[in-house]
Write a protein that holds these residues in place. Structure first.
Motif, short mmCIF file in Angstrom:
data_model
loop_
_atom_site.label_atom_id
_atom_site.label_comp_id
_atom_site.label_asym_id
_atom_site.label_seq_id
_atom_site.Cartn_x
_atom_site.Cartn_y
_atom_site.Cartn_z
N VAL A 184 2.98 131.59 -81.97
CA VAL A 184 3.89 131.26 -83.06
C VAL A 184 3.81 132.34 -84.13
N ALA A 185 4.97 132.76 -84.62
CA ALA A 185 5.01 133.73 -85.72
C ALA A 185 6.21 133.44 -86.60
N GLY A 186 6.15 133.94 -87.83
CA GLY A 186 7.29 133.83 -88.73
C GLY A 186 8.26 134.96 -88.46
N ALA A 187 9.54 134.66 -88.50
CA ALA A 187 10.54 135.68 -88.20
C ALA A 187 10.54 136.81 -89.23
N LEU A 188 10.07 136.55 -90.45
CA LEU A 188 10.05 137.57 -91.48
C LEU A 188 8.78 138.41 -91.46
N ASP A 189 7.88 138.09 -90.58
CA ASP A 189 6.63 138.84 -90.42
C ASP A 189 6.84 139.87 -89.31
N GLU A 190 7.30 141.06 -89.68
CA GLU A 190 7.68 142.07 -88.69
C GLU A 190 6.52 142.45 -87.78
N LYS A 191 5.34 142.58 -88.35
CA LYS A 191 4.19 143.01 -87.56
C LYS A 191 3.88 142.02 -86.44
N TYR A 192 3.83 140.74 -86.78
CA TYR A 192 3.43 139.76 -85.77
C TYR A 192 4.61 139.23 -84.94
N ALA A 193 5.82 139.44 -85.43
CA ALA A 193 6.98 139.19 -84.57
C ALA A 193 6.96 140.20 -83.42
N ALA A 194 6.48 141.42 -83.71
CA ALA A 194 6.36 142.43 -82.65
C ALA A 194 5.27 142.04 -81.65
N VAL A 195 4.16 141.47 -82.16
CA VAL A 195 3.12 140.97 -81.26
C VAL A 195 3.68 139.85 -80.39
N ALA A 196 4.48 138.99 -81.01
CA ALA A 196 5.11 137.90 -80.26
C ALA A 196 6.00 138.43 -79.15
N ALA A 197 6.70 139.53 -79.43
CA ALA A 197 7.57 140.13 -78.41
C ALA A 197 6.75 140.60 -77.22
N ARG A 198 5.60 141.18 -77.49
CA ARG A 198 4.75 141.65 -76.38
C ARG A 198 4.15 140.47 -75.63
N ALA A 199 3.82 139.40 -76.36
CA ALA A 199 3.31 138.19 -75.69
C ALA A 199 4.40 137.61 -74.79
N HIS A 200 5.62 137.58 -75.30
CA HIS A 200 6.74 137.07 -74.51
C HIS A 200 6.94 137.91 -73.25
N ALA A 201 6.84 139.23 -73.39
CA ALA A 201 7.00 140.12 -72.24
C ALA A 201 5.93 139.87 -71.19
N ALA A 202 4.76 139.38 -71.64
CA ALA A 202 3.66 139.08 -70.72
C ALA A 202 3.79 137.68 -70.13
N GLY A 203 4.86 136.98 -70.46
CA GLY A 203 5.09 135.64 -69.90
C GLY A 203 4.53 134.50 -70.70
N ILE A 204 4.09 134.78 -71.94
CA ILE A 204 3.53 133.73 -72.79
C ILE A 204 4.64 133.12 -73.63
N PRO A 205 4.78 131.80 -73.66
CA PRO A 205 5.81 131.16 -74.48
C PRO A 205 5.64 131.50 -75.96
N VAL A 206 6.76 131.71 -76.62
CA VAL A 206 6.75 132.17 -78.01
C VAL A 206 7.71 131.34 -78.85
N VAL A 207 7.33 131.06 -80.08
CA VAL A 207 8.22 130.45 -81.06
C VAL A 207 8.24 131.33 -82.30
N LEU A 208 9.44 131.72 -82.73
CA LEU A 208 9.61 132.39 -84.01
C LEU A 208 10.27 131.40 -84.96
N VAL A 209 9.67 131.22 -86.12
CA VAL A 209 10.19 130.26 -87.10
C VAL A 209 10.96 131.03 -88.17
N PRO A 210 12.18 130.63 -88.47
CA PRO A 210 13.02 131.40 -89.40
C PRO A 210 12.58 131.28 -90.84
N ASN A 211 12.90 132.33 -91.60
CA ASN A 211 12.76 132.31 -93.07
C ASN A 211 11.33 132.12 -93.56
N VAL A 212 10.35 132.40 -92.72
CA VAL A 212 8.95 132.37 -93.17
C VAL A 212 8.25 133.63 -92.69
N GLY A 213 7.10 133.91 -93.30
CA GLY A 213 6.36 135.11 -92.98
C GLY A 213 5.10 134.84 -92.18
#
Length: 371
Positions: A263-292
């Motif tokens: 889980v990451a906040g959509a406004l947190d660029e650094k960890y949204a990028a980590v989430a993208a890599r987790a997603h690419a590895a097949g791990i389910p991801v949730v991005l929550v809008p308007n939070v960091g």
């Protein structure tokens, strides 16, 4: 000691409340804040009856989870916020406190967290869901890497670093953490936190109500500069397994049938990028809008709903529907946010979280949150 924590919580017969207790491991005492499940079916196999172990971030304590834990406990979930060494009510260790080893060693913290999860599982009679935020999420992930037999019913990593990408990145992280530690020792905790709060990572927290900002600041300043500096040196991301190894260990956990979510906040660029890599590895991801960076603090209702989705039993379409509705409402509350998913039927409810329907979540995201 964990047995005592759970027994004390179960004696609370009226309103849900957090009670501070302790957990002993190899001569050290760790603070624990417990919330009893208040739903009448909580101990009769209710759909939200698996206990939750919550692990805070850097310079935090158990109270960071108050809103989320109170909400979950009212839904029938027993919650236990575990305080890492040097934080909250946990011991402020020094060298020699634990015979034959370094109390600040990352492996020691991982073993302590493992022991606590095992104790909760033994006493509650159900495996716990482990939820870790930021540094606590890193330690939770590292515990999975070092102890793949960790007894869990689920794993939620919130805005957590997953380790350095390579040895060059590890060296850079070591230099950065050493510089932060020097700053703490030379300037003290108040001046350090003045600077810490200006980091882009915490930009969205400046929009929180003044009372919330004051509580966050008081929590940070309650810690010793010397102690925090030692933690940066001993538990920093430069001590973690490489990101590829962490992603592999977490993916292995998911393949064993354990629900896993990043889980990451959509406004947190650094960890949204980590989430993208987790997603690419097949791990389910949730991005929550308007939070960091701190989703559970900035949007406790949305975060609680996400955790409820992980807790719900397979095939419980009503629980899934409620979670999706809450996420929709969160988006609507913030204006024009539109909920969407890649390759997932929102209305079918089976693929919202990994244990529903068996097919698994590809990506739960929101408008303006593309990878």
């Amino acid at each position: 000691m964990a047995n005592e924590v759970l027994k004390k919580g179960s004696e609370v017969a009226s309103e849900v409340w957090g009670e501070t207790r302790g957990f002993g491991f190899e001569g050290m005492r760790f603070g624990v804040k417990a919330w009893r499940a208040s739903a009448p079916d909580a101990r009769e196999g209710g759909t939200l009856s698996a206990p939750i172990v919550l692990v805070h971030g850097f310079a935090q304590q158990a109270s960071t989870w108050d809103k989320v834990a109170l909400s979950l406990s009212r839904a029938g979930v027993e919650c236990f916020a575990f305080e890492l060494a040097g934080h909250g009510k946990s011991a402020r260790p020094t060298v020699g406190d634990v015979p034959g080893r370094e109390a600040f060693d990352l492996d020691f913290q991982a073993q302590a967290l493992l022991a606590f999860c095992e104790a909760v599982a033994h006493v509650a009679g159900r495996l716990p869901v482990l939820v870790g935020y930021s540094m606590g999420g890193r330690i939770a992930a590292e515990t999975v890497v070092r102890h793949p037999d960790l007894p869990l019913a689920g794993l939620v990593l919130e805005s957590a670093g997953l380790g350095p990408s390579d040895e060059a990145a590890r060296a850079t992280l070591a230099e950065r953490n050493a510089a932060w530690a020097r700053r703490l020792r030379e300037e003290g905790v108040v001046a350090f936190m003045d600077w810490w709060e200006t980091l882009p990572l915490f930009a969205t927290q400046r929009d929180l109500p003044s009372e919330a900002r004051a509580a966050i600041r008081a929590e940070r300043e309650a810690h010793s500069a010397k102690l925090l500096a030692r933690l940066l040196e001993a538990w920093g991301a430069h001590h973690q397994a490489a990101e590829a190894a962490t992603l592999s260990a977490v993916s292995d956990l998911a393949r064993q049938g354990v629900p896993v979510l990043y889980v990451a906040g959509a406004l947190d660029e650094k960890y949204a990028a980590v989430a993208a890599r987790a997603h690419a590895a097949g791990i389910p991801v949730v991005l929550v809008p308007n939070v960091g960076h701190n989703v559970h603090l900035e949007s406790p209702s949305a975060f609680g709903g996400i955790v409820e989705g992980v807790l719900a039993e397979p095939g419980d379409e009503h629980a899934v529907h409620d979670v999706v509705q809450r996420l929709h409402q969160h988006g609507d509350h913030h204006g024009h946010t539109e909920l969407y998913q890649q390759g997932v039927d929102l209305h079918g409810a089976h693929d919202v979280f990994p244990r529903f329907g068996g097919r698994g979540l590809g990506l739960l995201c929101f408008h303006d949150c593309s990878f």
